[in-house]
Design a protein around this motif. Structure first.
Motif, PDB file in Angstrom:
ATOM      1  N   ASP A  62       0.827  -1.215   0.000  1.00  0.00           N
ATOM      2  CA  ASP A  62       0.000   0.000   0.000  1.00  0.00           C
ATOM      3  C   ASP A  62       0.856   1.258   0.000  1.00  0.00           C
ATOM      4  OD1 ASP A  62      -2.224  -1.612   0.033  1.00  0.00           O
ATOM      5  OD2 ASP A  62      -2.658  -1.307   2.176  1.00  0.00           O
ATOM      6  N   SER A  63       1.941   1.238   0.765  1.00  0.00           N
ATOM      7  CA  SER A  63       2.844   2.391   0.803  1.00  0.00           C
ATOM      8  C   SER A  63       3.503   2.616  -0.545  1.00  0.00           C
ATOM      9  CB  SER A  63       3.928   2.188   1.872  1.00  0.00           C
ATOM     10  OG  SER A  63       3.367   2.164   3.148  1.00  0.00           O
ATOM     11  N   GLU A  66       0.900   4.256  -2.709  1.00  0.00           N
ATOM     12  CA  GLU A  66       0.561   5.604  -2.266  1.00  0.00           C
ATOM     13  C   GLU A  66       1.678   6.613  -2.495  1.00  0.00           C
ATOM     14  OE1 GLU A  66      -0.727   7.815   1.868  1.00  0.00           O
ATOM     15  OE2 GLU A  66      -1.309   5.716   1.551  1.00  0.00           O
TER      16      GLU A  66
END
Length: 101
Positions: A62-63, A66
């Motif tokens: 997810d990082s 993002e």
């Protein structure tokens, strides 16, 4: 003592470790390394359930999504994300609690 004379001492519980065959190559599962890996991971993340490994890899994934710069396409980071997913599944299945009778 040279390398040919050296023998690896293994505790009795490691005798008969699993051997994996991938293509035509045989590999020993290095349980000592698995134990060391888990010990190191416990220093910086919770390990209460098998899913904690998978959760960590999902958070990294997810990082990546993002915080990736705008000039990097999803197709460029797709292999890394798929690898993380597979590592998460591997680690989740790495340990199975032993049920005591």
């Amino acid at each position: 003592m040279n390398h040919t004379e050296m023998e690896l001492e293994r505790p009795e519980e490691y005798v008969g470790q699993a051997v994996l065959k991938i293509d035509d190559t045989r590999y020993t599962v290095n349980i000592e390394e698995v134990e060391a890996f888990i010990s190191h991971c416990k220093k910086f993340m919770p390990l209460h359930h098998n899913s904690d490994f998978e959760l960590m890899t999902q958070e990294i994934s997810d990082s990546l999504i993002e915080f990736t710069r705008g000039d990097v396409t999803m197709e460029q980071i797709r292999p890394q994300l798929l690898f993380l997913r597979e590592v998460g599944f591997l680690l989740k299945g790495l340990l199975t609690p032993v049920e005591e009778n």
